[in-house]
Design a protein around this motif. Structure first.
Motif, PDB file in Angstrom:
ATOM      1  N   SER A  76       0.834  -1.209   0.000  1.00 49.02           N
ATOM      2  CA  SER A  76       0.000   0.000   0.000  1.00 49.02           C
ATOM      3  C   SER A  76       0.867   1.257   0.000  1.00 49.02           C
ATOM      4  N   ALA A  77       2.149   1.111  -0.349  1.00 50.34           N
ATOM      5  CA  ALA A  77       3.082   2.249  -0.326  1.00 50.34           C
ATOM      6  C   ALA A  77       2.505   3.419  -1.126  1.00 50.34           C
ATOM      7  N   GLY A  78       2.659   4.617  -0.570  1.00 51.22           N
ATOM      8  CA  GLY A  78       2.223   5.827  -1.257  1.00 51.22           C
ATOM      9  C   GLY A  78       0.796   6.238  -0.957  1.00 51.22           C
ATOM     10  N   THR A  79       0.016   5.321  -0.374  1.00 48.35           N
ATOM     11  CA  THR A  79      -1.390   5.630  -0.095  1.00 48.35           C
ATOM     12  C   THR A  79      -1.555   6.183   1.319  1.00 48.35           C
ATOM     13  N   GLY A 101       0.510   4.148   4.168  1.00 49.01           N
ATOM     14  CA  GLY A 101       0.737   2.859   3.519  1.00 49.01           C
ATOM     15  C   GLY A 101       2.210   2.453   3.543  1.00 49.01           C
ATOM     16  N   ASN A 102       2.458   1.212   3.170  1.00 49.26           N
ATOM     17  CA  ASN A 102       3.825   0.685   3.266  1.00 49.26           C
ATOM     18  C   ASN A 102       4.051  -0.392   2.226  1.00 49.26           C
ATOM     19  N   PRO A 107       5.774  -2.437   9.048  1.00 49.15           N
ATOM     20  CA  PRO A 107       4.676  -2.082   9.949  1.00 49.15           C
ATOM     21  C   PRO A 107       3.885  -0.892   9.402  1.00 49.15           C
ATOM     22  N   TYR A 108       2.604  -0.905   9.643  1.00 50.04           N
ATOM     23  CA  TYR A 108       1.747   0.223   9.250  1.00 50.04           C
ATOM     24  C   TYR A 108       1.938   1.322  10.281  1.00 50.04           C
ATOM     25  N   SER A 109       2.173   2.540   9.834  1.00 49.04           N
ATOM     26  CA  SER A 109       2.281   3.620  10.816  1.00 49.04           C
ATOM     27  C   SER A 109       1.081   4.542  10.718  1.00 49.04           C
ATOM     28  N   VAL A 110       0.717   5.103  11.866  1.00 58.18           N
ATOM     29  CA  VAL A 110      -0.376   6.058  11.922  1.00 58.18           C
ATOM     30  C   VAL A 110       0.189   7.390  12.402  1.00 58.18           C
ATOM     31  N   GLN A 111      -0.160   8.441  11.685  1.00 57.37           N
ATOM     32  CA  GLN A 111       0.263   9.786  12.061  1.00 57.37           C
ATOM     33  C   GLN A 111      -0.951  10.535  12.597  1.00 57.37           C
ATOM     34  N   THR A 112      -0.781  11.196  13.734  1.00 54.45           N
ATOM     35  CA  THR A 112      -1.835  12.073  14.246  1.00 54.45           C
ATOM     36  C   THR A 112      -1.344  13.511  14.175  1.00 54.45           C
ATOM     37  N   ASN A 113      -2.294  14.417  14.066  1.00 51.99           N
ATOM     38  CA  ASN A 113      -1.940  15.837  13.984  1.00 51.99           C
ATOM     39  C   ASN A 113      -3.121  16.647  14.511  1.00 51.99           C
ATOM     40  N   LEU A 114      -2.839  17.836  14.992  1.00 53.64           N
ATOM     41  CA  LEU A 114      -3.880  18.781  15.399  1.00 53.64           C
ATOM     42  C   LEU A 114      -3.606  20.117  14.753  1.00 53.64           C
ATOM     43  N   PHE A 130      -0.344  -4.165  15.742  1.00 50.70           N
ATOM     44  CA  PHE A 130      -1.077  -5.263  15.123  1.00 50.70           C
ATOM     45  C   PHE A 130      -1.100  -4.980  13.626  1.00 50.70           C
ATOM     46  N   ASP A 131      -1.565  -5.949  12.858  1.00 41.87           N
ATOM     47  CA  ASP A 131      -1.688  -5.756  11.412  1.00 41.87           C
ATOM     48  C   ASP A 131      -3.095  -5.208  11.128  1.00 41.87           C
ATOM     49  N   PRO A 132      -3.213  -3.925  10.786  1.00 42.77           N
ATOM     50  CA  PRO A 132      -4.530  -3.299  10.639  1.00 42.77           C
ATOM     51  C   PRO A 132      -5.232  -3.639   9.336  1.00 42.77           C
TER      52      PRO A 132
END
Length: 288
Positions: A76-79, A101-102, A107-114, A130-132
């Motif tokens: 899923s790289a680039g998504t 994506g990766n 590992p899948y990474s999640v970015q949070t922002n405010l 975990f594998d999401p």
């Protein structure tokens, strides 16, 4: 046996009561031809022509928004799939989950922002434990006048505390919509943009079910200042998001957050001295 039966029935009732059908709360915002409906499941499709996104029909002030999401499988790289809340205008507030994506096996990474009053640059990034892509997991944003809490499967992964008493603005005066989308961001999403989207693997599909918004609905006809009053507890009304139990994390939740930060966080803007020669004000005072 009757006790167990009752318990199971209660579980079923809770499930029915909590989650709404997609079209009760949301409508497709763009690329309607990139939506796939399968019963209670909604899929958003990304190909080389378009991504897709949906938006809540109403705006809200304070409360909690939750989705169950299964992320793009395989390469899923680039998504990027995003789940976020946002108000309108140049000085908007926004709370973001961005799932980066990766390449297969990473590992899948999640970015949070405010964003607060139109200014972001508050990114944190962590690798999920975990594998999401294999199953649905819950992602939620909770918001009241004291804090904003991002949670994954009810585990807090980020807290932004109200520190207005220190002169630091806090997002509490603007009603926010709830949104989700999938799009191509291979200029930055995977390894800083080094890994590009492989379109031979398209379409990339994010799968959603069980939509829940337990929050104060704000009619478009009501002024912001009146919504803020209407959505706050007073003598005649008591809202759950103003209860003392949710004014800060419990001890257990604090320990969960410490575990997430210690074991899974890979980037925190508060530690990025190359980017910020002066530490952002809220970082100085945040004790988490």
């Amino acid at each position: 046996m009757s006790g167990l039966l009752c318990f199971l029935l209660c579980l079923v009732m809770v499930g029915l009561a909590n989650s709404a059908k997609f079209d009760e709360l949301f409508h497709p915002a763009w690329a309607l031809d990139h939506f796939i409906y399968e019963g209670d499941v909604v899929k958003l499709k990304l190909d080389r022509y378009s991504g897709a996104g949906f938006a809540s029909k109403s705006k809200y002030m304070f409360g909690k928004a939750t989705i169950l999401l299964k992320l793009v499988e395989g390469d899923s790289a680039g998504t990027v799939a995003a789940f976020y809340m946002s108000s309108d205008g140049p000085y908007h507030n926004e709370f973001d989950f961005e799932f980066l994506g990766n390449t297969t096996g990473e590992p899948y990474s999640v970015q949070t922002n405010l964003y607060i009053n139109g200014i972001g640059n508050r990114e944190q990034r962590l690798n999920l434990w975990f594998d999401p892509t294999k199953d649905f997991h819950s992602y939620s944003i909770f918001w009241n006048q004291r804090q904003v809490v991002f949670s994954v499967d009810e585990t807090p992964i980020r807290v932004h505390t109200n520190m207005e008493h220190r002169g630091i603005p806090f997002p509490k005066g603007q009603a926010m919509g709830v949104y989700s989308s999938i799009w191509n961001a291979d200029d930055w999403a995977t390894q800083g943009g080094r890994v590009k989207t492989d379109w031979s693997h398209a379409p990339f599909i994010a799968t959603y079910k069980s939509f829940e918004i337990n929050a104060c609905e704000c009619p478009a006809t009501v002024a912001e200042v009146d919504n803020a009053k209407r959505c706050s507890s007073g003598e005649n009304k008591k809202y759950w998001w103003d209860e003392p139990t949710v004014s800060e994390l419990s001890l257990h939740q604090s320990h969960q957050l410490m575990w997430v930060r210690a074991k899974h966080m890979v980037y925190d803007y508060c530690s990025d001295t190359a980017r910020f020669s002066v530490m952002p004000a809220e970082c100085v005072h945040h004790h988490h």
